[in-house]
Motif scaffolding. Sequence first.
Motif, short mmCIF file in Angstrom:
data_model
loop_
_atom_site.label_atom_id
_atom_site.label_comp_id
_atom_site.label_asym_id
_atom_site.label_seq_id
_atom_site.Cartn_x
_atom_site.Cartn_y
_atom_site.Cartn_z
N GLY A 195 0.79 -1.23 0.00
CA GLY A 195 0.00 0.00 0.00
C GLY A 195 0.81 1.26 0.00
O GLY A 195 0.28 2.35 0.22
N GLY A 203 2.91 2.20 -2.61
CA GLY A 203 3.31 2.60 -3.96
C GLY A 203 4.70 2.13 -4.32
O GLY A 203 5.36 2.75 -5.16
N ASP A 260 7.08 6.80 3.62
CA ASP A 260 5.82 6.08 3.49
C ASP A 260 4.82 6.72 4.43
O ASP A 260 4.93 6.62 5.65
CB ASP A 260 6.04 4.61 3.82
CG ASP A 260 4.75 3.79 3.75
OD1 ASP A 260 3.71 4.33 3.37
OD2 ASP A 260 4.82 2.59 4.09
N LYS A 279 -3.77 5.65 2.65
CA LYS A 279 -4.27 5.41 1.30
C LYS A 279 -5.70 5.91 1.26
O LYS A 279 -6.56 5.37 1.95
CB LYS A 279 -4.21 3.92 0.94
CG LYS A 279 -4.47 3.65 -0.54
CD LYS A 279 -3.32 4.13 -1.40
CE LYS A 279 -3.49 3.76 -2.85
NZ LYS A 279 -2.41 4.27 -3.70
N HIS A 280 -5.94 6.98 0.51
CA HIS A 280 -7.26 7.57 0.45
C HIS A 280 -8.14 6.83 -0.55
O HIS A 280 -7.70 6.45 -1.64
CB HIS A 280 -7.17 9.04 0.07
CG HIS A 280 -6.48 9.87 1.11
ND1 HIS A 280 -7.08 10.19 2.31
CD2 HIS A 280 -5.25 10.43 1.15
CE1 HIS A 280 -6.24 10.92 3.04
NE2 HIS A 280 -5.12 11.08 2.35
N THR A 281 -9.41 6.64 -0.20
CA THR A 281 -10.33 5.90 -1.07
C THR A 281 -10.56 6.62 -2.39
O THR A 281 -10.98 6.01 -3.38
CB THR A 281 -11.68 5.68 -0.39
OG1 THR A 281 -12.21 6.95 0.03
CG2 THR A 281 -11.52 4.79 0.84
N GLY A 287 -8.46 7.32 -4.38
CA GLY A 287 -7.57 6.73 -5.36
C GLY A 287 -8.18 5.55 -6.11
O GLY A 287 -7.67 5.15 -7.15
N GLU A 288 -9.26 4.96 -5.59
CA GLU A 288 -9.87 3.81 -6.24
C GLU A 288 -10.47 4.23 -7.59
O GLU A 288 -11.31 5.10 -7.67
CB GLU A 288 -10.95 3.21 -5.34
CG GLU A 288 -10.38 2.65 -4.03
CD GLU A 288 -11.46 2.12 -3.12
OE1 GLU A 288 -12.63 2.10 -3.55
OE2 GLU A 288 -11.14 1.74 -1.98
N CYS A 303 -2.03 14.22 -2.35
CA CYS A 303 -2.95 14.31 -1.21
C CYS A 303 -2.27 15.15 -0.14
O CYS A 303 -1.07 15.45 -0.24
CB CYS A 303 -3.29 12.92 -0.69
SG CYS A 303 -1.90 12.03 0.06
N GLY A 333 -1.97 8.97 -1.42
CA GLY A 333 -1.37 8.28 -0.30
C GLY A 333 -0.11 7.59 -0.78
O GLY A 333 0.43 7.92 -1.83
N GLY A 334 0.35 6.64 0.01
CA GLY A 334 1.58 5.95 -0.39
C GLY A 334 2.80 6.74 0.00
O GLY A 334 2.85 7.31 1.10
#
Length: 396
Positions: free
Chosen positions: A119, A121, A209, A213-215, A217-218, A324, A350-351
Amino acid sequence: MSVAEKFRELYGYGPEGVWAAPGRVNLIGEYTDFNDGFVMPLALPHTAVAAVARRTDGVLRVHSADTGEGVVELAVDALEPRSGTGWAAYPAGVVWALRDAGHPVTGADLHLASTVPTGAGLSSSAALEVVTALAVSELYGLGLPPEALARLAQRAENAFVGVPCGIMDQMASAHCTEGHVLHLDTRDLGRRQVPFDLAAHGLRLLVVDTLVKHTLGEGAYAERRAGCEAGARALGVRTLRDVEYGQLDDALRTLADLPAGAGAGAGGSGPAAEQVVRYVRHVVTENHRVERTVALLDAADVRGTGPVLTEGHASLRDDLRVSCPELDLVVSAAHAAGALGARMTGGGFGGSAIVLVETADEDTVTKAVLDAFAVEGRTTPRVFPAAPSAGARRLR
């Protein structure tokens, strides 16, 4: 317990060998690989390690030390794309891709363990795919070169897992060499190992890091890809790789003058014209940043790459809009503390970010980033150095 010892505990006999494949961090060249563009990844010291043995009964058994799950058992004849096998889809997809290519793979037992952060990247999935491909290729005497392994691993992720990734991650894991970055042309897979000896220049590359991870990004990757393809169609080129940097202003004017919906695909829908303009500008300028970085490294001006990294972050933030608050905070805090350059790396939302620093400033910059996150009440990020490391190889 070593992976070989765990293999024996799981399966009751010893593996035929142990292999490793690294994760990667991308120095520059983001969202360019699916546009036939240029990238410059380096392999991390963090690896996926696999203990593997052949089977002749058509059974594939896989186990991961990192999931807390038991052994997953699958029939190789029944492997089908998008079959919902969870994390096991990555090694299973590789076996499917090998068999689909006509290679006589009759099964295997695998135990996998990875130190590549998930998660973040940093291509933890590509490391799993490549280490599986290398191990199975060697055990079955297939003699597949690194490029072929990378293509099979990419096919596994695209067709079997269902992620429309480009080729960069798999090529980096399969091909990178210690002390170098890989200058890769993703159109024809032409490549060159470019020396990247940071220690000799008194420098360090840090990976931060963010652990988030923000949603949002989906689906964003696929949407950006569609926008880039719409831009290429509107400009009448195969891919955005074919738009030279010196042609960018003309290209943007052409896109700005198009009627609404002109960039849409056959289905009549597509990204807004304003989005397409931004995406095209990012890809063309990012390809140019890769070329500038290569020229700087060839001239031994490693410090000069710092501002190019920062320019890349601004483009990812403002044109592609895949950054982000946490990634932006890393970049701003690092710069305020004296970093030479910084940018997000990977898919975004994120990442991780990378930060180029003088070795003498490493602790100061690291503290500044950690303090900035603490002040804003954000999750404490993980910071570690990225030493250019070796690609996939057999360990024993």
